[in-house]
Each structure stands twice: as structure tokens, then as C-alpha cells.
Design a protein around this motif. Structure first.
Motif, PDB file in Angstrom:
ATOM      1  N   PHE A 119      26.395  54.982  42.172  1.00 37.52           N
ATOM      2  CA  PHE A 119      25.938  54.343  43.394  1.00 37.52           C
ATOM      3  C   PHE A 119      27.051  53.505  44.006  1.00 37.52           C
ATOM      4  O   PHE A 119      27.246  53.474  45.207  1.00 37.52           O
ATOM      5  CB  PHE A 119      24.708  53.467  43.121  1.00 37.52           C
ATOM      6  CG  PHE A 119      24.399  52.583  44.295  1.00 37.52           C
ATOM      7  CD1 PHE A 119      23.808  53.132  45.418  1.00 37.52           C
ATOM      8  CD2 PHE A 119      24.747  51.249  44.301  1.00 37.52           C
ATOM      9  CE1 PHE A 119      23.557  52.349  46.514  1.00 37.52           C
ATOM     10  CE2 PHE A 119      24.504  50.465  45.405  1.00 37.52           C
ATOM     11  CZ  PHE A 119      23.904  51.010  46.517  1.00 37.52           C
ATOM     12  N   GLN A 153      30.996  47.269  44.268  1.00 42.67           N
ATOM     13  CA  GLN A 153      29.936  47.513  45.240  1.00 42.67           C
ATOM     14  C   GLN A 153      30.049  46.485  46.378  1.00 42.67           C
ATOM     15  O   GLN A 153      30.019  46.830  47.558  1.00 42.67           O
ATOM     16  CB  GLN A 153      28.612  47.338  44.516  1.00 42.67           C
ATOM     17  CG  GLN A 153      27.447  48.024  45.159  1.00 42.67           C
ATOM     18  CD  GLN A 153      26.235  47.942  44.234  1.00 42.67           C
ATOM     19  OE1 GLN A 153      26.354  47.592  43.065  1.00 42.67           O
ATOM     20  NE2 GLN A 153      25.087  48.246  44.751  1.00 42.67           N
ATOM     21  N   LYS A 154      30.198  45.234  45.979  1.00 41.82           N
ATOM     22  CA  LYS A 154      30.291  44.151  46.963  1.00 41.82           C
ATOM     23  C   LYS A 154      31.586  44.261  47.757  1.00 41.82           C
ATOM     24  O   LYS A 154      31.589  44.113  48.976  1.00 41.82           O
ATOM     25  CB  LYS A 154      30.225  42.805  46.221  1.00 41.82           C
ATOM     26  CG  LYS A 154      30.272  41.612  47.132  1.00 41.82           C
ATOM     27  CD  LYS A 154      30.050  40.330  46.357  1.00 41.82           C
ATOM     28  CE  LYS A 154      30.089  39.137  47.304  1.00 41.82           C
ATOM     29  NZ  LYS A 154      29.609  37.921  46.703  1.00 41.82           N
ATOM     30  N   GLN A 183      20.900  51.954  52.097  1.00 43.51           N
ATOM     31  CA  GLN A 183      22.363  52.049  52.142  1.00 43.51           C
ATOM     32  C   GLN A 183      22.867  52.261  53.570  1.00 43.51           C
ATOM     33  O   GLN A 183      23.966  51.881  53.917  1.00 43.51           O
ATOM     34  CB  GLN A 183      22.864  53.207  51.272  1.00 43.51           C
ATOM     35  CG  GLN A 183      22.761  52.968  49.804  1.00 43.51           C
ATOM     36  CD  GLN A 183      21.462  53.475  49.227  1.00 43.51           C
ATOM     37  OE1 GLN A 183      20.479  53.599  49.945  1.00 43.51           O
ATOM     38  NE2 GLN A 183      21.439  53.758  47.937  1.00 43.51           N
ATOM     39  N   LEU A 238      23.832  39.491  46.015  1.00 42.07           N
ATOM     40  CA  LEU A 238      25.198  39.854  45.604  1.00 42.07           C
ATOM     41  C   LEU A 238      26.115  39.924  46.818  1.00 42.07           C
ATOM     42  O   LEU A 238      27.241  39.451  46.804  1.00 42.07           O
ATOM     43  CB  LEU A 238      25.185  41.197  44.864  1.00 42.07           C
ATOM     44  CG  LEU A 238      26.566  41.761  44.509  1.00 42.07           C
ATOM     45  CD1 LEU A 238      27.162  41.004  43.324  1.00 42.07           C
ATOM     46  CD2 LEU A 238      26.490  43.236  44.171  1.00 42.07           C
ATOM     47  N   LEU A 239      25.612  40.550  47.894  1.00 40.42           N
ATOM     48  CA  LEU A 239      26.441  40.737  49.081  1.00 40.42           C
ATOM     49  C   LEU A 239      26.615  39.444  49.863  1.00 40.42           C
ATOM     50  O   LEU A 239      27.691  39.165  50.364  1.00 40.42           O
ATOM     51  CB  LEU A 239      25.824  41.792  50.002  1.00 40.42           C
ATOM     52  CG  LEU A 239      25.850  43.230  49.506  1.00 40.42           C
ATOM     53  CD1 LEU A 239      25.229  44.139  50.536  1.00 40.42           C
ATOM     54  CD2 LEU A 239      27.281  43.668  49.230  1.00 40.42           C
ATOM     55  N   LEU A 253      22.943  48.902  55.311  1.00 39.68           N
ATOM     56  CA  LEU A 253      23.627  47.861  54.537  1.00 39.68           C
ATOM     57  C   LEU A 253      24.870  47.319  55.249  1.00 39.68           C
ATOM     58  O   LEU A 253      25.011  46.107  55.449  1.00 39.68           O
ATOM     59  CB  LEU A 253      24.028  48.474  53.186  1.00 39.68           C
ATOM     60  CG  LEU A 253      24.485  47.564  52.088  1.00 39.68           C
ATOM     61  CD1 LEU A 253      23.291  46.804  51.559  1.00 39.68           C
ATOM     62  CD2 LEU A 253      25.102  48.382  50.957  1.00 39.68           C
ATOM     63  N   PHE A 305      18.717  42.068  43.775  1.00 37.46           N
ATOM     64  CA  PHE A 305      20.058  41.818  43.246  1.00 37.46           C
ATOM     65  C   PHE A 305      21.113  42.044  44.334  1.00 37.46           C
ATOM     66  O   PHE A 305      22.003  41.232  44.538  1.00 37.46           O
ATOM     67  CB  PHE A 305      20.325  42.737  42.051  1.00 37.46           C
ATOM     68  CG  PHE A 305      21.721  42.636  41.513  1.00 37.46           C
ATOM     69  CD1 PHE A 305      22.136  41.503  40.831  1.00 37.46           C
ATOM     70  CD2 PHE A 305      22.626  43.658  41.700  1.00 37.46           C
ATOM     71  CE1 PHE A 305      23.419  41.389  40.347  1.00 37.46           C
ATOM     72  CE2 PHE A 305      23.912  43.552  41.218  1.00 37.46           C
ATOM     73  CZ  PHE A 305      24.308  42.419  40.537  1.00 37.46           C
ATOM     74  N   LEU A 306      20.974  43.185  45.033  1.00 41.27           N
ATOM     75  CA  LEU A 306      22.029  43.577  45.963  1.00 41.27           C
ATOM     76  C   LEU A 306      22.172  42.591  47.126  1.00 41.27           C
ATOM     77  O   LEU A 306      23.296  42.248  47.512  1.00 41.27           O
ATOM     78  CB  LEU A 306      21.748  44.994  46.494  1.00 41.27           C
ATOM     79  CG  LEU A 306      22.899  45.622  47.258  1.00 41.27           C
ATOM     80  CD1 LEU A 306      24.109  45.808  46.359  1.00 41.27           C
ATOM     81  CD2 LEU A 306      22.477  46.963  47.848  1.00 41.27           C
ATOM     82  N   LEU A 331      25.795  36.093  49.001  1.00 39.73           N
ATOM     83  CA  LEU A 331      26.084  34.800  48.377  1.00 39.73           C
ATOM     84  C   LEU A 331      27.356  34.898  47.538  1.00 39.73           C
ATOM     85  O   LEU A 331      27.476  35.777  46.695  1.00 39.73           O
ATOM     86  CB  LEU A 331      24.915  34.373  47.485  1.00 39.73           C
ATOM     87  CG  LEU A 331      23.547  34.306  48.169  1.00 39.73           C
ATOM     88  CD1 LEU A 331      22.466  33.965  47.159  1.00 39.73           C
ATOM     89  CD2 LEU A 331      23.546  33.309  49.307  1.00 39.73           C
ATOM     90  N   VAL A 387      31.577  46.824  50.616  1.00 34.82           N
ATOM     91  CA  VAL A 387      30.871  46.375  51.824  1.00 34.82           C
ATOM     92  C   VAL A 387      31.684  45.303  52.540  1.00 34.82           C
ATOM     93  O   VAL A 387      31.797  45.300  53.765  1.00 34.82           O
ATOM     94  CB  VAL A 387      29.462  45.848  51.465  1.00 34.82           C
ATOM     95  CG1 VAL A 387      28.738  45.357  52.694  1.00 34.82           C
ATOM     96  CG2 VAL A 387      28.644  46.934  50.787  1.00 34.82           C
ATOM     97  N   GLU A 388      32.291  44.411  51.759  1.00 35.02           N
ATOM     98  CA  GLU A 388      33.101  43.352  52.375  1.00 35.02           C
ATOM     99  C   GLU A 388      34.296  43.942  53.120  1.00 35.02           C
ATOM    100  O   GLU A 388      34.657  43.467  54.197  1.00 35.02           O
ATOM    101  CB  GLU A 388      33.591  42.376  51.300  1.00 35.02           C
ATOM    102  CG  GLU A 388      32.493  41.447  50.809  1.00 35.02           C
ATOM    103  CD  GLU A 388      32.926  40.546  49.671  1.00 35.02           C
ATOM    104  OE1 GLU A 388      32.294  39.503  49.493  1.00 35.02           O
ATOM    105  OE2 GLU A 388      33.884  40.911  48.948  1.00 35.02           O
TER     106      GLU A 388
END
Lengths: 304, 453
Positions: B20, B97-98, A147, A242-243, A150, A238-239, A245, B101-102
Motif C-alpha cells: 500500500f 507513506q507519509k 487514496q 499520521l499525515l 488523499l 491511523f492514516l 500531525l 504524500v508530503e
């Protein structure tokens, strides 16, 4: 004095005639009972471990309404989960997700083997300034929760305009950033006798030659382990996808599976379990292939 | 596959992943804040320009909702030839979650779907564009939306950051057949908290063995929010800290403990097991509980599940009323424009279409909460093709809006405090590990450190 000896000798003599017999009969019985007990426990553990997988496979052949809340394996039989799951949308197809996942996983394996073995060879065999400190730093990265890196990583890849491409998922692997696999290979290479290197050196091998002709063939078990775990990690990741694509045509299998789940709506559980079952096939195949490589590596090199 | 329901809203019993999400999103946004320094806020000068080019639109959901959303997008593209809309979707937890971060990477999609409860995490870091100028210039028409619904899209600074397109709510779902058998009948309109707990206690005495009068929902934050608001108190004060008294929560949890100790609710251990259960495992749909706090939109699918489990008729109603009226709050989701969006004109045009177009609203069919435009809502209520369960949910929504649902500004940390800590503390109490006053003290302590405006 001598008259006493036979008396004292008699006791052990009596023991040798009775006690060993008892031991013998116990030995005969105990191993069987022990073996049965051991196998029973092992089988019980295997059932506990495998049952969820078997349940998932059974659930993939049941209608949506008969999945949750049932511990048993039986119910109506349908292949609808597979048929609907394979094409969750008119424009989406699971074959595409499998291909995408496979490309990413294969490139990751190649990248990790390339990057990690080279880095490991350098740390295990070559001499260069600040080697110990650099190795310490490398190992310290194992302690960093992902994290923490990330967001900086995301910003970096965004600035490089690499979002919605496979580069963020694959390129870092070629740079030997996976400290665990570097460490694994370092430890393995350290166990290879240095005399082999020295012999190769005398025969005129350069550092690269030693790596290619001596270290690499002898490190097959470690490389097999690296390949196996990298494939599994990449396939299940997964993560990362996910971030990075966004375009559904670039989705991997785990992202495809996520399309069936909606915690705020209704999930298509039949399709989810059907595709999850299929997603296990490449994993099992790769595991079996790598396992052979591991065993072969051990048997051909004689190095543990 | 079971047909999808309308008015879906996020799981109110989050799993670990949910926790999370909060950590990742908060961490992500904090890093941006730290790195971003005194960076300029979103530009409001970018609101001009012509509709055209491409935008990215993302939402949460799966299966049928994705198809409905795609249908709306296709209608928009038909009405605006040449506009390209790139789409992306994920499950609610993964989605935020995405998005977190974005936002940290200043790379949000042009039109992200938002939820009122998550809004502050993004507005406080200036990741979203204020939409007031687009509304005042007429580019986004919100005239058909009740003010109380529109205001749920406002940030702490009072500016509009989200145009609500769907409004969900939590209600009390009950098994009418069981209630009749137990001799308590229907809950009356505008029933009070006292009436409700007496209704449960009375029914408990006459229900068959193994059937509970109520699920143990003492850890359900949405019901407690209604309790607080209906007493005329505020959930949060202006500083973003808890706005109600400790005594309020003591009274509330004492009320639940009384019900639990009387055997009127499912036992604490069962409730803990059910906390993260799927909808079709809920005791109400298994015929093992007479009533339960549920999202209003569960009605249609819950009825289908109950039919498979022995039958009965389910009904949904508002939360109980307090001394100051209704406490039910609306949980809205809607569309925002990212501060980093470089095609604001098209983004605004798309949001306007999503909010007001009758064809689009019909195609989406209130899939993520009741459609917020009053006329569109009425037409769905009158449409014979609308599912009866959906109609019933929409009608309770109308009642809540008419009764004046309060608007809550959710501070950062809301989810951690109310979706996690609140449930955990009540679980401690219901398991007899701590007393009600001690549990309340512990909750207030945690909330103080986790809530921030």
C-alpha cells in the motif's frame, strides 16, 4: 362402500396413535440436542473471535521475549509493559495521546451528528433544486477509494496552513461529508411518518422546528449508530493523524502505538500490547453507552 | 525489551501494508507530477545563509533508535545554540507513506531520512535538493566516506541527493554448531555459489530430523541481486529495466529448486508462513535451520533468541562470490534536504554533524547501518564498549566495501517488482503451480510494466 370407509379410516387412526408419539419423543429430544449443538457452535465462534483479544491482554502482562511464537496464555507475569508503555519517552506520555484521541473523537462525533443529520434531513424531507442529482453525487462518493482524495486533500490543508493541527481531522465532519452516515440517516428519517411533520407544521413549526422537535428525537437510534461508528472510526484512525500531525505532543493513540513498532529494528511488543489493551477501554465504554442509546431509541419511539 | 541491534534495515519480506505504501506514494507523486506541470526544479541558489532558526528532521524507527537519534540532536543543539529542530518519527512503512504524500504537497520536512532504494521516487519528481554544491563548498564534508558508499546517494541524473549515514547489507547467517555437527564446518572466505549449495546439500544428509540445512530463500531478492552482480551482470540497465538475462534467473531458481527438492531447505508451505514472520520466529533462531539469508545486523539479537531456544553459535558472512567477485550490495540510508526547505544552511550543517561528528556517531552507535565515515567506523570497531555482535557485523561490512560492493541505481517500481513480484513468482514455483521457465517469463513480464526510470 361404507364398509370400505372404516378400513381406510383405520390406517390414519393407526397412524395417529403411533406416529405422533414418535414425533413427540423426537420433539422432546431434538430441541435439547439442537440447543446444545447451537450453543456449542456459538461458543466455539465466540472463542475464535475473542481469543485474539484475550491473547493480547495476556501478552500485555508477559515479558517481551515471551510474546511472539506462543499461542498459549500463560507465561511469566510482569506489568513492565504498562509501566514502560505509558511513558515511551521522557517527553511523551500516553495520557496525552489518550486525551488527544478523545478530543478528536468527541469533536468528530459532534461534527458528524451535526453535519450528517442536517444533510440527511434536507435530503429526506426538504424540496430543493437538483436534490436527486446531489444525492446521487453524495452516494457516488462512497465508491471513491480514499487514496484518490488523499493527496488533493493534503495539498488543500497544507495551503490553508492547517497541518499539524486537528482541523483537518475534525472540521470536515461538521460539513456532512461522510456519505455513509448521511445515507443511514436519510433512510431512517424516510421511515418516520410524514404525518408527524405535517402535524407539527399545522402547529406552526418551521423546517428547523420540525427537525429539532420531531425528527431529531425520533432519529435517536440512527444518531446512536452514527455516534458509535464515528467514535470507533476516529479512535482507530491511523492514516489521517499520521499525515496531518507531526508534533509528537499532538499524536493520537494509534500513532503512539506505532512508536513501539519498528519493522527495521526491535519492537517493544509488551508495551505495544499493554497500550493496545488500554486503548480498547474507551471503545468498549463508548460502545456500551451507544448501545443503550440505540435500545432506548427503539423502545421509546417504537420505530424500527 | 531486547537490546536493539545495529545496522537495522527494512523488512525484506514486506506485508500488505508495504504494498500500500508503494501505491500511495507512487499515486501521490504521480498526482504531483501531473499537477505540477513544468514547475521549476529545486533551487540550488538557496544554499547560502547562516546556520540558525529551525528545521524539521524526520526518520523511521522506534524505541531505542528514537532515543539515540534524540541524543545526536541534543549534541547538535549544544554545539549550535539557538537552532531549533522539530522532529517526527514513524515505522518504516508508515514513514514512507507519509513522505510520499508530503512530497506530493511539496511539503517535505527540511531533512528527511532517505533510503537509497526509495530515492528515485523522490528525485524523479524533483522533491529533493541536489547536494553537490553543498559538498563542493565544504558545508557537507564527505571526504571520509568510501566513494562506492557515497555514490549510493546519487540519483539517475548523477547528482547527489542523499548523504549516506548508515550502510546495511544482507548476508548468510549460519549456525556454526550445527554446521560442525553436520560435518561441513565453516563457510570458507570468498566461497562460491557452487560451494555454498554443496555445503547445504552435504549438511542436509547429516542434520537431525526437523532441522533443515537452509531456509527457503529463493524468493529473497537481496540474495538474487548478489547472484546477478557476482556474475558480472547488471540488475537494471540504463533505461531502468531489468539488466540481466532470463537464463540467469532460470539458473538461479533451478539451483533453489534442486535444494528444495532434495529436502535441504524448509518446505515451501513453511517458507510461505515464515515470509512475514518476526525475527524471533525465524527458523535459524529457533534452531530449526542451519542457515538463512538475513540482514547483517541480526546477529546480536538472533544469537540472544537462539540462546533461548537450545543455543548454538551464530555467524554472519557475505553472500557467495561469483565469477566476477562479490555481489553483495550495500543498502544505505542517509539524510537529504527537501527541495521546499527554506533553511538549507542549517539543514546542511545538521547533515554534516550527523555524518562526521565523533560524539554523534558514538551516540548513534551504527543503529541504522554501519557508520559510513571510515575513521568513525574504525573507532567503533576498536571501542571496547561496542557489542561483539555489532563488531562482527561491522567487520563483514568492511569486507564488502573492500571487495568493491557494486552500486545499483534503483528505478521507481523497484520495491513492487523485487520485494513483491519476485517473492510471489518463486512461491508459485516452489508450490509446483508453475515451472521455472514459466515463472521467469511471468516475472519479466510484470517487471517490464512496473519498472520505470
Amino acid at each position: 362402500m361404507t364398509g370400505v370407509r372404516p378400513d381406510t379410516d383405520l390406517v390414519p387412526a393407526a397412524q395417529t396413535t403411533t406416529f405422533p408419539m414418535g414425533v413427540l419423543t423426537r420433539r422432546n429430544r431434538n430441541p435439547v440436542i439442537k440447543a446444545i449443538a447451537r450453543h456449542a457452535v456459538t461458543i466455539a465462534i465466540v472463542i475464535v473471535i475473542l481469543y485474539p483479544v484475550v491473547w493480547m491482554i495476556a501478552a500485555s502482562f508477559r515479558p517481551d521475549g515471551q510474546i511472539i511464537g506462543r499461542l498459549g496464555l500463560l507465561g511469566s507475569f510482569t506489568t513492565a509493559g504498562y509501566r514502560h508503555g505509558w511513558a515511551p519517552d521522557s517527553s511523551l506520555h500516553f495520557s496525552r495521546f489518550f486525551l488527544n484521541s478523545f478530543v478528536i473523537a468527541a469533536l468528530s462525533v459532534v461534527g458528524n451528528i451535526f453535519g450528517c443529520t442536517l444533510a440527511a434531513y434536507a435530503f429526506a424531507r426538504l424540496r430543493f433544486p437538483a436534490k436527486r442529482i446531489l444525492f446521487g453525487i453524495l452516494l457516488a462518493t462512497l465508491l471513491l477509494p480514499y487514496q484518490v482524495t488523499l493527496v488533493p486533500q493534503y495539498i488543500l490543508f497544507a495551503k490553508l496552513h492547517w497541518l499539524n493541527t486537528y482541523i483537518p481531522l475534525v472540521l470536515p465532519r461538521f460539513l456532512g461529508v461522510d456519505a455513509f452516515f448521511v445515507f443511514l440517516n436519510v433512510q431512517f428519517i424516510r421511515a418516520i411518518p410524514r404525518e408527524l411533520d405535517q402535524a407539527a407544521l399545522i402547529d406552526g413549526c418551521s423546517s428547523w422546528g420540525i427537525f429539532r422537535r420531531i425528527i431529531l428525537p425520533l432519529s435517536l437510534p440512527a444518531i446512536g449508530a452514527t455516534a458509535m461508528f464515528t467514535f470507533i472510526n476516529s479512535w482507530n484512525d491511523f492514516l489521517g493523524p499520521l499525515l496531518y500531525l507531526s508534533n509528537p505532543s499532538k499524536y493520537t493513540v494509534p500513532l503512539g502505538l506505532n512508536l513501539f513498532i519498528d519493522s527495521t529494528g526491535t519492537s517493544s511488543l509488551g508495551s505495544l500490547f499493554a497500550m493496545a489493551t488500554l486503548s480498547l477501554v474507551p471503545l468498549i465504554g463508548f460502545f456500551l453507552a451507544s448501545q443503550r442509546l440505540l435500545v432506548e431509541g427503539i423502545s421509546t419511539t417504537g420505530i424500527k | 525489551m531486547r537490546s536493539i541491534n545495529a545496522l537495522r534495515r527494512p523488512n525484506t519480506h514486506p506485508a500488505t501494508l508495504r504494498r500500500f505504501t508503494i501505491v500511495a506514494a507512487t499515486a501521490a507523486l504521480t498526482v504531483t507530477a501531473a499537477c505540477g506541470g513544468t514547475g521549476a526544479g529545486p533551487s540550488t541558489a538557496k544554499t547560502g545563509g547562516k546556520v540558525g532558526g529551525s528545521i524539521t528532521y524526520t526518520w523511521w524507527g522506534a524505541g531505542e533508535r528514537n532515543q539515540k537519534t534524540e541524543a545526536v540532536i541534543n549534541l547538535y543543539k549544544k554545539a549550535h545554540p539557538g537552532v531549533k529542530i522539530e522532529t517526527s518519527t514513524a515505522d518504516f512503512n508508515a514513514y514512507f507513506q507519509k513522505l510520499g504524500v508530503e512530497a506530493a504537497g511539496k511539503n517535505l520536512p527540511c531533512v528527511p531520512q532517505m533510503q537509497a532504494r526509495e530515492l528515485t521516487d523522490f528525485t524523479s519528481r524533483r522533491a529533493l535538493l541536489p547536494l553537490d554544491s553543498l559538498v563542493s563548498s565544504g558545508k557537507i564534508d564527505v571526504s571520509g566516506m568510501p566513494k562506492s558508499v557515497l555514490n549510493t546517494g546519487r540519483g539517475a541524473d548523477g547528482k547527489l541527493y542523499m548523504i549516506p549515514t548508515g550502510a546495511a547489507y544482507d548476508g548468510i547467517m549460519y549456525n556454526q554448531t550445527l554446521a560442525k555437527k553436520a560435518g561441513v564446518g565453516d563457510l570458507p572466505p570468498k566461497y562460491t555459489w557452487d560451494q555454498w549449495s554443496k555445503w547445504i546439500l552435504t549438511a542436509a544428509k547429516k542434520l537431525p530430523k526437523g532441522v533443515y540445512a537452509a531456509n527457503l530463500d529463493g524468493g529473497n531478492a537481496d540474495l538474487f541481486i548478489s547472484y546477478v552482480q557476482s556474475q558480472g551482470q547488471q540488475l537494471f540497465n540504463k533505461q531502468g529495466q531489468l539488466g540481466f538475462s532470463k537464463q540467469t534467473l532460470v539458473n538461479y531458481w533451478n539451483m533453489w529448486e534442486k535444494l528444495r527438492k532434495a529436502g535441504a531447505t524448509v518446505p515451501a508451505a513453511t517458507a510461505a508462513e515464515l515470509a512475514n514472520a518476526q525475527e524471533n520466529q525465524a527458523y535459524i533462531v529457533l534452531g530449526k535451520a542451519m542457515s538463512q539469508v538475513t540482514p547483517g545486523n541480526w546477529l546480536q539479537s538472533a544469537q540472544e533468541y537462539l540462546n533461548d531456544n537450545g543455543g548454538g553459535t551464530l555467524k554472519i558472512t557475505t553472500h557467495p562470490y561469483g565469477t566476477k567477485g562479490i555481489g553483495n550490495v550495500l543498502i544505505t540510508s542517509g539524510l537529504s534536504i527537501a527541495a521546499n526547505c527554506n533553511n538549507v544552511a542549517t539543514a546542511a550543517s545538521f547533515i554534516n554533524f550527523f555524518t562526521n561528528d565523533p560524539g554523534g556517531a558514538k551516540a548513534f552507535a551504527s543503529d541504522n547501518g554501519a557508520v559510513t565515515d571510515t575513521k568513525l567506523l574504525q573507532s567503533q570497531q576498536q571501542d571496547s564498549s561496542t557489542d561483539p555482535g555489532v563488531k562482527s557485523s561491522l567487520s563483514v561490512y568492511s569486507d564488502i566495501v573492500k571487495a568493491g560492493a557494486p552500486v545499483i541505481l534503483y528505478p521507481s517500481g523497484y520495491t513492487a517488482v523485487f520485494q513483491n513480484d519476485f517473492a510471489n513468482e518463486y512461491q508459485q514455483i516452489s508450490f509446483g503451480k508453475t515451472s521455472v521457465p514459466a515463472g521467469v517469463d511471468a516475472f519479466f513480464k510484470q517487471a517490464k510494466s512496473e519498472l520505470q526510470q
